[in-house]
Design an enzyme around this catalytic site. Structure first.
Site, PDB file in Angstrom:
ATOM      1  N   HIS A   1       0.816  -1.221   0.000  1.00 17.78           N
ATOM      2  CA  HIS A   1       0.000   0.000   0.000  1.00 17.78           C
ATOM      3  C   HIS A   1       0.844   1.263   0.000  1.00 17.78           C
ATOM      4  O   HIS A   1       0.327   2.369  -0.067  1.00 17.78           O
ATOM      5  CB  HIS A   1      -0.880   0.042   1.259  1.00 17.78           C
ATOM      6  CG  HIS A   1      -0.076   0.243   2.509  1.00 17.78           C
ATOM      7  ND1 HIS A   1       0.532  -0.792   3.163  1.00 17.78           N
ATOM      8  CD2 HIS A   1       0.249   1.365   3.194  1.00 17.78           C
ATOM      9  CE1 HIS A   1       1.192  -0.324   4.203  1.00 17.78           C
ATOM     10  NE2 HIS A   1       1.046   0.983   4.247  1.00 17.78           N
TER      11      HIS A   1
HETATM   12  C1  UD1 Z   1      -1.752   5.486   5.633  1.00 11.58           C
HETATM   13  C2  UD1 Z   1      -0.441   6.075   6.150  1.00 11.58           C
HETATM   14  C3  UD1 Z   1       0.670   5.062   5.957  1.00 11.58           C
HETATM   15  C4  UD1 Z   1       0.315   3.766   6.639  1.00 11.58           C
HETATM   16  C5  UD1 Z   1      -1.043   3.271   6.149  1.00 11.58           C
HETATM   17  C6  UD1 Z   1      -1.461   2.070   6.941  1.00 11.58           C
HETATM   18  C7  UD1 Z   1      -0.065   8.485   5.935  1.00 11.58           C
HETATM   19  C8  UD1 Z   1       0.665   9.527   5.173  1.00 11.58           C
HETATM   20  N1  UD1 Z   1      -0.071   7.265   5.385  1.00 11.58           N
HETATM   21  O1  UD1 Z   1      -1.604   5.215   4.242  1.00 11.58           O
HETATM   22  O2  UD1 Z   1       1.869   5.559   6.547  1.00 11.58           O
HETATM   23  O3  UD1 Z   1       1.303   2.826   6.329  1.00 11.58           O
HETATM   24  O4  UD1 Z   1      -2.020   4.289   6.347  1.00 11.58           O
HETATM   25  O5  UD1 Z   1      -2.400   1.304   6.257  1.00 11.58           O
HETATM   26  O6  UD1 Z   1      -0.606   8.768   6.978  1.00 11.58           O
HETATM   27  N2  UD1 Z   1      -9.037   4.455   1.806  1.00 11.58           N
HETATM   28  C9  UD1 Z   1     -10.257   3.835   1.821  1.00 11.58           C
HETATM   29  N3  UD1 Z   1     -10.773   3.462   3.033  1.00 11.58           N
HETATM   30  C10 UD1 Z   1     -10.158   3.693   4.217  1.00 11.58           C
HETATM   31  C11 UD1 Z   1      -8.929   4.352   4.189  1.00 11.58           C
HETATM   32  C12 UD1 Z   1      -8.369   4.727   2.980  1.00 11.58           C
HETATM   33  O7  UD1 Z   1     -10.866   3.591   0.779  1.00 11.58           O
HETATM   34  O8  UD1 Z   1     -10.687   3.325   5.271  1.00 11.58           O
HETATM   35  C13 UD1 Z   1      -8.444   4.820   0.498  1.00 11.58           C
HETATM   36  C14 UD1 Z   1      -8.849   6.205   0.014  1.00 11.58           C
HETATM   37  O9  UD1 Z   1      -8.979   6.167  -1.374  1.00 11.58           O
HETATM   38  C15 UD1 Z   1      -7.640   7.056   0.346  1.00 11.58           C
HETATM   39  C16 UD1 Z   1      -6.494   6.070   0.164  1.00 11.58           C
HETATM   40  O10 UD1 Z   1      -7.021   4.819   0.590  1.00 11.58           O
HETATM   41  O11 UD1 Z   1      -7.520   8.175  -0.481  1.00 11.58           O
HETATM   42  C17 UD1 Z   1      -5.279   6.420   0.957  1.00 11.58           C
HETATM   43  O12 UD1 Z   1      -5.603   6.531   2.343  1.00 11.58           O
HETATM   44  P1  UD1 Z   1      -4.648   7.342   3.349  1.00 11.58           P
HETATM   45  O13 UD1 Z   1      -5.162   7.195   4.725  1.00 11.58           O
HETATM   46  O14 UD1 Z   1      -4.404   8.697   2.856  1.00 11.58           O
HETATM   47  O15 UD1 Z   1      -3.254   6.608   3.186  1.00 11.58           O
HETATM   48  P2  UD1 Z   1      -2.881   5.071   3.326  1.00 11.58           P
HETATM   49  O16 UD1 Z   1      -2.372   4.593   2.013  1.00 11.58           O
HETATM   50  O17 UD1 Z   1      -3.960   4.324   3.968  1.00 11.58           O
HETATM   51  N1  UDP Z   2      -3.091  -6.062   8.766  1.00 11.99           N
HETATM   52  C1  UDP Z   2      -4.364  -6.578   8.971  1.00 11.99           C
HETATM   53  N2  UDP Z   2      -5.096  -6.956   7.883  1.00 11.99           N
HETATM   54  C2  UDP Z   2      -4.621  -6.871   6.612  1.00 11.99           C
HETATM   55  C3  UDP Z   2      -3.316  -6.357   6.415  1.00 11.99           C
HETATM   56  C4  UDP Z   2      -2.574  -5.945   7.511  1.00 11.99           C
HETATM   57  O1  UDP Z   2      -4.804  -6.706  10.109  1.00 11.99           O
HETATM   58  O2  UDP Z   2      -5.334  -7.236   5.678  1.00 11.99           O
HETATM   59  C5  UDP Z   2      -2.334  -5.602   9.925  1.00 11.99           C
HETATM   60  C6  UDP Z   2      -1.008  -6.293  10.154  1.00 11.99           C
HETATM   61  O3  UDP Z   2      -1.195  -7.388  11.025  1.00 11.99           O
HETATM   62  C7  UDP Z   2      -0.136  -5.211  10.782  1.00 11.99           C
HETATM   63  C8  UDP Z   2      -0.773  -3.907  10.329  1.00 11.99           C
HETATM   64  O4  UDP Z   2      -2.006  -4.249   9.717  1.00 11.99           O
HETATM   65  O5  UDP Z   2      -0.169  -5.263  12.182  1.00 11.99           O
HETATM   66  C9  UDP Z   2       0.094  -3.209   9.342  1.00 11.99           C
HETATM   67  O6  UDP Z   2      -0.585  -2.158   8.773  1.00 11.99           O
HETATM   68  P1  UDP Z   2      -0.267  -1.570   7.363  1.00 11.99           P
HETATM   69  O7  UDP Z   2       0.503  -2.538   6.571  1.00 11.99           O
HETATM   70  O8  UDP Z   2      -1.551  -1.073   6.791  1.00 11.99           O
HETATM   71  O9  UDP Z   2       0.582  -0.259   7.701  1.00 11.99           O
HETATM   72  P2  UDP Z   2       2.125   0.018   8.035  1.00 11.99           P
HETATM   73  O10 UDP Z   2       2.551  -0.905   9.115  1.00 11.99           O
HETATM   74  O11 UDP Z   2       2.884  -0.153   6.769  1.00 11.99           O
HETATM   75  O12 UDP Z   2       2.135   1.444   8.439  1.00 11.99           O
END
Ligand code: UD1
Ligand code: UDP
Length: 436
Positions: free
Chosen positions: A203
């Protein structure tokens, strides 16, 4: 003692869950503030259910704005909430926009910040997370770092060693507490159509928002001769659909795409997989905790211990690198065993207890405060000394009242600074002050 916790995304909920449990079981008050950055049920609410967390006291409901709007709205909403609640400390975790906004707002209100998982550095300022970490660390009073190596990052940036605490990572607490429950309760085996498989998660913005890199990775995935289970992040799904790449993955017999999984299901999935392919931070940590070899789809990692300990390999977004590494691990039993048995650098699962105890001790000593100018002595400069006597850090600083040791080098290598570290035959850099 009243502790506010600001969180907004899936990994923060998971990694703060053991800390929240610890606060509650010690009868301190916890105020839970969800920024709403992750809002889908399977990106947020499911984790509150799986991890038995209380419903947040506040949900800012920020949703998917641009990063600038997310941060500015969260900061402004937090101003009102934090002024009303007046907590003794605000805890933030990791490197998301919630962390940046939480640390900034608390700092402006002069409320002390505790940063859980402080000090990680990828040294890649193109990553939004790196900037978030750097700024949050500049706003913090207490730094809870996962490893000694991480502590050294902060010492290099001038943070005082007495504010840095090596606690391990709370992901180990979460993993250890839930693994058996996950294996007993999850029906993930019924969902997964393969007996043997690689778990894939992806992601990271630098992969999924960069069409070239995303195309490369997809190209590599569709040519891999292995079964892959891919719980897909909504961000990734949107990017793949926009670039017309989603169907090519979905149509592959050996690739199973699922919705994002709840924590128990994901732990069960990962525990039973042969290998992990990921660009996630938290999942790299879980893999080494669960003895699963990991190939990381990045060119750098702020978790270098996973690599030096032998459990993780960086493959970037390069098709050949990805497939050669996977093949090498899965085809060679000795490589596989070595990676699977890599020691876990992230602690013993007691990080959340350590974090709570440090906060409580600081509170009891009335030290949970940002120092006023008149309490700070006049800075004279940095000095380097070669120590020849038998003396510990604590003894040196007691003897030299207006000195704080900033760095210690042992045969040219930096060391973490602990009270009882003997300084004999080491070179130290000292911050020196004078009383005015
Ligand atoms: C965010 C964090 C990233 C973290 C990740 C964990 C920042 C800058 N990024 O990235 O560091 O690793 O979360 O998963 O804070 N969206 C949905 N549903 C949701 C949430 C997001 O559809 O519940 C989609 C939306 O299109 C949104 C996109 O995901 O625009 C990105 O979401 P965003 O929270 O901005 O960043 P993540 O990629 O989730
Ligand atoms: N995770 C989860 N379901 C999923 C993918 C990840 O519960 O389908 C959990 C995983 O166990 C870990 C956390 O999400 O603890 C990691 O989150 P993510 O990869 O979204 O973010 P990051 O750690 O890169 O910020």
């Amino acid at each position: 003692m009243k502790i506010a916790v600001v969180l907004g995304t899936r990994p923060e909920i998971i990694k703060m869950a053991p800390v929240i449990d610890e606060i509650k079981s010690n009868n301190s008050e916890v105020i839970l503030i969800h920024t709403g950055q992750h809002y889908d049920i399977n990106m947020s609410k499911q984790f509150f259910i799986d991890l038995n967390l209380p419903v947040p006291n506040y949900n800012i409901g920020i949703g998917s704005y641009t990063a600038i709007k997310q941060v500015s709205v969260i900061v402004s909403e937090l101003e009102e909430i934090l002024q009303k609640e007046n907590p003794d400390i605000v805890l933030v975790q990791g490197d998301t926009n919630a962390v940046l906004a939480g640390a900034l707002a608390s700092n402006k209100l002069k409320i002390p910040v505790g940063h859980v998982e402080a000090g990680l550095r990828s040294f890649d300022k193109d990553m939004p997370e790196e900037i978030n970490r750097l700024i949050a660390d500049n706003c913090s009073l207490l730094y809870f770092v996962p490893t000694k190596e991480t502590a050294i990052n902060l010492l290099n940036e001038g943070v005082n060693h007495n504010q840095i605490f090596v606690t391990g990572n709370t992901i180990v607490d979460a993993c250890m507490r839930h693994k058996d429950i996950a294996l007993a309760k999850s029906d993930i085996s019924d969902l997964v159509k393969f007996d043997e498989y690689i778990t894939l998660t992806m992601h990271r913005a630098e992969n999924v928002d960069d069409p070239e890199r995303l195309k490369n990775i997809v190209n590599s995935l569709i040519n891999l001769p292995y079964n892959i289970v891919f719980p897909i992040h909504p961000h990734t799904k949107k990017s793949l659909i926009n670039l017309g790449l989603y169907e090519s993955l979905k149509n592959k017999e050996n690739i199973q795409i699922t919705k994002p999984l709840g924590y128990l299901d994901f732990l069960a999935l990962l525990s039973k997989s042969k290998l992990l392919l990921t660009d996630s931070g938290g999942v790299q940590e879980e893999a080494i905790t669960l003895n699963i070899p990991c190939v990381t789809l990045r060119y750098n990692t702020e978790r270098p211990e996973t690599i030096t300990n032998g459990g993780n390999i960086l493959a970037g977004a390069d098709s050949e690198e990805i497939s050669n590494n996977i093949k090498n691990i899965l085809d060679k039993a000795e490589v596989y065993q070595k990676m699977a048995n890599a020691p876990n650098p992230y602690g013993d699962g007691k990080s959340s207890k350590k974090i709570y105890n440090i906060i409580k001790e600081s509170y009891d000593k009335n030290e949970l405060q940002i120092k006023k100018a008149k309490e700070i002595m006049d800075f004279k400069g940095y000095h380097l000394y070669n120590i020849t006597e038998d003396i510990t850090v604590k003894q040196y600083e007691t003897k030299n009242k207006y000195s704080i040791i900033q760095q210690v080098f042992n045969e040219g290598n930096p060391e973490n600074i602990e009270e009882n570290l003997n300084l004999k035959n080491k070179i130290i850099i000292v911050k020196e002050f004078e009383k005015t």
